[in-house]
Design an enzyme around this catalytic site. Sequence first.
Site, PDB file in Angstrom:
ATOM      1  N   GLY A 469       0.878  -1.089  -0.036  1.00 43.47           N
ATOM      2  CA  GLY A 469       0.071  -0.021  -0.233  1.00 43.47           C
ATOM      3  C   GLY A 469       0.596   1.255   0.106  1.00 43.47           C
ATOM      4  O   GLY A 469       0.388   2.403  -0.061  1.00 43.47           O
ATOM      5  N   ALA A 512      11.985   1.045  -0.047  1.00 44.84           N
ATOM      6  CA  ALA A 512      12.224   2.133  -0.986  1.00 44.84           C
ATOM      7  C   ALA A 512      13.577   2.033  -1.186  1.00 44.84           C
ATOM      8  O   ALA A 512      14.205   2.204  -2.541  1.00 44.84           O
ATOM      9  CB  ALA A 512      11.533   3.306  -0.678  1.00 44.84           C
ATOM     10  N   ASN A 618       8.544   9.857  -4.870  1.00 46.02           N
ATOM     11  CA  ASN A 618       7.332  10.334  -5.316  1.00 46.02           C
ATOM     12  C   ASN A 618       6.805  11.291  -4.357  1.00 46.02           C
ATOM     13  O   ASN A 618       6.301  10.744  -3.297  1.00 46.02           O
ATOM     14  CB  ASN A 618       6.245   9.103  -5.908  1.00 46.02           C
ATOM     15  CG  ASN A 618       5.126   9.105  -6.220  1.00 46.02           C
ATOM     16  OD1 ASN A 618       4.430  10.229  -5.884  1.00 46.02           O
ATOM     17  ND2 ASN A 618       4.625   8.342  -7.237  1.00 46.02           N
ATOM     18  N   GLN A 625       2.415   8.406   2.693  1.00 48.78           N
ATOM     19  CA  GLN A 625       2.998   7.847   3.739  1.00 48.78           C
ATOM     20  C   GLN A 625       2.967   8.524   5.183  1.00 48.78           C
ATOM     21  O   GLN A 625       2.869   8.211   6.250  1.00 48.78           O
ATOM     22  CB  GLN A 625       4.309   7.513   3.649  1.00 48.78           C
ATOM     23  CG  GLN A 625       4.547   6.252   2.525  1.00 48.78           C
ATOM     24  CD  GLN A 625       3.952   4.871   3.095  1.00 48.78           C
ATOM     25  OE1 GLN A 625       2.803   4.795   2.749  1.00 48.78           O
ATOM     26  NE2 GLN A 625       4.676   4.191   3.715  1.00 48.78           N
ATOM     27  N   GLY A 689      14.505   6.353   4.691  1.00 46.44           N
ATOM     28  CA  GLY A 689      13.248   5.470   5.029  1.00 46.44           C
ATOM     29  C   GLY A 689      11.922   6.610   5.356  1.00 46.44           C
ATOM     30  O   GLY A 689      12.497   7.682   5.934  1.00 46.44           O
ATOM     31  N   GLU A 692       7.497   4.815   8.110  1.00 39.49           N
ATOM     32  CA  GLU A 692       7.133   5.106   9.534  1.00 39.49           C
ATOM     33  C   GLU A 692       7.405   6.384  10.288  1.00 39.49           C
ATOM     34  O   GLU A 692       7.098   6.470  11.282  1.00 39.49           O
ATOM     35  CB  GLU A 692       7.800   3.866  10.351  1.00 39.49           C
ATOM     36  CG  GLU A 692       7.590   2.510   9.851  1.00 39.49           C
ATOM     37  CD  GLU A 692       8.540   1.540  10.078  1.00 39.49           C
ATOM     38  OE1 GLU A 692       9.627   1.651  10.086  1.00 39.49           O
ATOM     39  OE2 GLU A 692       7.922   0.096  10.751  1.00 39.49           O
TER      40      GLU A 692
HETATM   41 MO1  MOS Z   1       7.220  -2.621  10.048  1.00 40.28          MO
HETATM   42  S1  MOS Z   1       6.331  -2.800  11.710  1.00 40.28           S
HETATM   43  O1  MOS Z   1       8.920  -3.306  10.018  1.00 40.28           O
HETATM   44  O2  MOS Z   1       6.338  -3.530   8.769  1.00 40.28           O
END
Ligand code: MOS
Length: 731
Positions: A469, A512, A618, A625, A689, A692
Amino acid sequence: MSVHLKQDSVDDRNVLDKTGQGVIGEPIERPEGLLKVTGTAPYAAEFKIPDCLEGVLVTAPILRGKVKSIDRDAVLSMPGVVAVLSDERMTGRAAQGMANAAPFQPAQDVEYWGQPVALVVAESFEEARDAAKHLPIEYETEEGPIDPAAVETSPAQDPTRQGDLAQAMNEAAHSVDVTITTEGHASAAMEPHAAIAQWDGSSLSVHASLQMLKFNRTELADSLGLDESKVRLLSPYVGGGFGSKLGISQEAVAASIAAMELGRPVRVVMSRQQVFQTIMRRTETQQRIRLAADADGKLTGFGHEARISNLPNEDFPEPVIQSSQFLYAGENRLLTLDMARIHRMTAGSVRAPGEAVGVQTVEQAMDMLAEKIGIDPIELRLKNLPDQHPVKGMPYSSRKLAECLQQGAEAFGWEKRPRKPRHTREGEWWIGTGVASAARIHAVVEAKARVSLQPDGTGMVESDMTDIGTGTYSILSQIAGEMLGLEPKDVLVRLGDTDFPPGSGSGGSMGASSTGSAVFLACEDLREQLARKLNVEPASMVLKDGFARWDGGQKALTELLDGDEITATGHFEPGDSTEDNLVSSFGAFFAEVAVNHWTGESRVRRMTGAFGFGRVLNRRTARSQCLGGMTWCIGNALTESLLFDPVDGHLANCDLAEYHVPVHRDVPDLQVLMLEERDGAASPIQAKGVGELGLCGGAGAIANAIYDACGARVFEYPMTPDRVLAALERV
Ligand code: MOS
């Protein structure tokens, strides 16, 4: 052709800035978007497999003990029932993916409420479910500890000790010593865990909902005693995982065993309740934060001591103190992580393990310290950004934290402090604002991808990488398009099949940068192959819109390929660049909250997030995200909490009605600022990253806004009305 890079040095060539297509970073739409919104993208349970049997898992309604007997005959005569399996290989605990390399663990004993003990297989789902409900099972029960606060702990990792924190606290001009708790979280992915297994007598193929196929294939092969080459996993579309699908779990093993024993395809879909009760939880935490500062507000001491829990013999420790290692200064440091052993389902990776609950508490303590010193909380943070890793001494590869705080403040309209809470009231509501930093460690992992140029001049990317997703399909088409001079729509991306080269998988915000770098490496090789055909230097050749241009000429790729396909496999491996540098994504959150004076209800009114995570691949999917992370911040701050029955230990709120993730009405307009940067230590594509990052700290901004609004400091997450009311009474 295969090209391998173990990244030991910083790649600051910024190749993607020098290519000609201009599609990298563009907010292109997802190539699979139409399939998804029209319901035609098949998820794991939706593949139409002829002659497929249906399996329903039966789970133990006891905390701990043994299965004494299962009366199979009682249900085998029920309509449609084909088999009752109770193989110990399919019970036990979910694997943790690569998080700690823990395998799927079979179990003879029941270790937690909700552990699968049997699989009922029937011709239809309804028949299987009916028989599963009627299957008589006798248990021998045992007592077991269920309250994490009531058991002794042991260290989950080596503490970080530097200097003398207690002395720094004694000598501090200003200090804060606060203990804050967070409750357990569910990953709460929209798609439940599901698998359809097919066995042809010698090899197994499983449609499953998984994040990390390379690891998952090994786990499944190991748990079944099969050779890895006999196992194929397919997960082209995954409806979220958030950690719960990093490793395989019982439905995939059970479906596989049933398919192998019965000689027909078998589908096993977990119910929503089973997903909550069986798979994985984020541990609850108790965190003591100690901050010591001199008269100027420079930190002299930083303490973060956290208590977490897990099952006996389960290794994963929620890394609560992860970014406390490097976020703020403080010569005297003490960071500890202690584990309580209790009988609840596996504690594992759930949405930004560590920072998701670890940063918000530090950010609350920083707010309290700023108030004591009498300075603006942004100023306190800016004063305490270390020049290098405070313990290990390594440099930060890139850090836009100060810029995020400053530009975020401007965009949000931050009013400088100090100021007294309860400054604004609208009817029953107190209005306030709060700020917090964001930090999430960056990691990369080995990944491979194959890229080819087809005779018709289009590109193709293949990897067992998943798109859960997040936008993987989009960004890989953009990286390849940028490198090969093609529009992203002319690059076909094929993912989620272990027949393709093993990518990184999706987890820990690593996908990514890791798989993206593998695609990048393959494309660099393809560019060299094309340049050789033209007899020019790759650097002097520009690929754009399906043409190769060089000083003195141009040629269509189709002409250059002359009916051939050219292919390269990129193989990326992390090396010293992420060891010699502290590589992390950073950001800042600003929240405006209204707190009801009479009911204690808190509503987030608006929120701004400013984030620096290297190159933006992107702008649309990266922003999404960030929006997802900020939405989780609201859940984390106000509503999300796993509630375990204190008597029998079962999880009481095990569906999306009772476990409240923020819904549309809980989420106001969210503003996202993305501060572009290039981080050549992070990856050859200079990206860090982002998945998260948006969750790591924002609940602290909401907590600080609650205080600024109504004057109540709440030290328990989530800050539900009862807790806010109780804190209001102390004001
Ligand atoms: Mo994540 S909690 O490493 O999918």
